[in-house]
Scaffold this active site. Sequence first.
Site, PDB file in Angstrom:
ATOM      1  N   ILE A  64       7.938 -10.125   1.301  1.00  0.00           N
ATOM      2  CA  ILE A  64       7.897  -9.254   2.610  1.00  0.00           C
ATOM      3  C   ILE A  64       7.491  -7.837   2.514  1.00  0.00           C
ATOM      4  O   ILE A  64       6.520  -7.330   3.021  1.00  0.00           O
ATOM      5  CB  ILE A  64       9.242  -9.543   3.468  1.00  0.00           C
ATOM      6  CG1 ILE A  64       9.491 -10.969   3.816  1.00  0.00           C
ATOM      7  CG2 ILE A  64       9.277  -8.694   4.829  1.00  0.00           C
ATOM      8  CD1 ILE A  64      10.720 -11.268   4.366  1.00  0.00           C
TER       9      ILE A  64
ATOM     10  N   ARG B 124      14.249  -1.164  -6.603  1.00  0.00           N
ATOM     11  CA  ARG B 124      14.985  -0.996  -7.653  1.00  0.00           C
ATOM     12  C   ARG B 124      14.584  -1.462  -8.876  1.00  0.00           C
ATOM     13  O   ARG B 124      14.956  -0.999  -9.940  1.00  0.00           O
ATOM     14  CB  ARG B 124      16.514  -1.976  -7.238  1.00  0.00           C
ATOM     15  CG  ARG B 124      17.587  -1.747  -8.106  1.00  0.00           C
ATOM     16  CD  ARG B 124      18.485  -3.072  -7.880  1.00  0.00           C
ATOM     17  NE  ARG B 124      19.014  -3.020  -6.612  1.00  0.00           N
ATOM     18  CZ  ARG B 124      20.208  -2.283  -6.490  1.00  0.00           C
ATOM     19  NH1 ARG B 124      20.946  -1.674  -7.000  1.00  0.00           N
ATOM     20  NH2 ARG B 124      20.816  -2.225  -5.104  1.00  0.00           N
TER      21      ARG B 124
ATOM     22  N   HIS C 241     -21.971 -20.809  -8.478  1.00  0.00           N
ATOM     23  CA  HIS C 241     -22.189 -19.444  -8.682  1.00  0.00           C
ATOM     24  C   HIS C 241     -23.112 -18.960  -7.292  1.00  0.00           C
ATOM     25  O   HIS C 241     -24.052 -19.786  -6.826  1.00  0.00           O
ATOM     26  CB  HIS C 241     -23.257 -19.342  -9.909  1.00  0.00           C
ATOM     27  CG  HIS C 241     -23.529 -18.101 -10.111  1.00  0.00           C
ATOM     28  ND1 HIS C 241     -22.761 -17.250 -10.900  1.00  0.00           N
ATOM     29  CD2 HIS C 241     -24.899 -17.523  -9.920  1.00  0.00           C
ATOM     30  CE1 HIS C 241     -23.305 -15.950 -10.848  1.00  0.00           C
ATOM     31  NE2 HIS C 241     -24.497 -16.114 -10.442  1.00  0.00           N
TER      32      HIS C 241
END
Length: 451
Positions: free
Chosen positions: A178, A198, A436
């Site tokens: 999120i 953190r 491709h």
Amino acid sequence: DKKLKARLLSLSLGHDIVLDLHCDDEGEPYLYVPAELWPAMQDCAAAMGVAAVLLWQGESGAAFEEASVHPHLKAGTPPQRVVVTTVEYRGIADVDRATAESDARGLYRLLVARGVVADPHTVEVGGKRYTTERILIATGGRPSLPHIPGIEHAITSNEALDLMQLPKRLAIVGGGYIAVEFAGIFNALGVEVTQILRGDTVLRGFDQDVRAALAEEMAKKGIDLRCETVVQSIERLPGGGYSLRLSEDETLETDLVMYATGRRPNTDGLGLEAAGVALNAERAVVVDDYSATNVPSIFAVGDVTDRVNLTPMAIREGQAFADTVFGERPTRVDHRLIPTAVFSTPEIGVVGLTESEARALHPQLKVYKASFRPLKATLSGRTEKTLMKLLVDGATDKIVGAHMVGDHAGEQVQLLGVALSMGATKADFDRTLAVHPTAAEEWVTMRTPVA
């Protein structure tokens, strides 16, 4: 959504007045309303079609009865706290009609109220008791916020898409799905985004190459990543905005604070413990491979079980429950090989093991990797890169992991999930003709392992 309606009531008072939205321990939203603002709040509520509010006199006072116009208001003493409880829009009649039609067909009955499990075969809803052979708990989860000073000033993903105006500066706390998704959204809208986390970098638990590639691209786009950083407190500034204390001598000023630090199961106040249902340390419902709890008549699926918190997984678990209990086809959900997309900027798509997980299980692991600028980036002069990575068990030639960072990674990983679930090998990929020019052709043209 009661939180949205409470926020709209707050914002409706005027562009220069925004009341802080709080939540109690059960997730119920409320607003602290200054006495001089209560008349305007009452008018806004009526204009929005709010049928009822529950009023408190003071922070810890007893609740008054629900009423559109409470006698307490007539006395001229506004409440200090307004809790949006049984909020009803004029469109609620549509729900009532749907309920009646469903009842007529005998399919189901929709009860729009809070339910509490009274015992293994009884659910109490709106003061009435309903008995049943089985109970399915599917109440999902909600954002989890840390207990730090000033946390009431922060918003979560619930409110982020309902802002009435964009902030100039935004601080996002968290490093998961999120957090990185909203960092990309707001950055693309021109907001100065600082992301505080953190850990050592974003998306803990993902492949290390994927994490590094996304962090590099986010930094290129101007997102300020503050890794290994913890917010200690949030203070509202007198002139507007907020100050986040990051350490004893470091602060960060911003116009809005959003927390995306995880979610917690919605099990509070449901009566589960009283009914004997086991919860784990995170208060998630404990279930077996068939989504059954320790109480034979009670089952649970989705985020409330805190197994794999993804919408498609909750749907799959619900279908497996129906097949097992009502279809007489015992069905277990495989929680191992899960195609996953993160709609960050750029996107991420992964299925299978990370490199560190694969090395622990497959000593002869081969790693194939390609990092390149896609064709459209070379033509436009943009610098973004695409990363593709295949992990192959050298002993069996079986592909055990596929990872991508780049445009449309979510679309590609859906098809990769089909291939891996069928046991595709590297030889299967090698003999597939490339399309491709596409980015996807790299999956079938990587020939030389890098490790």
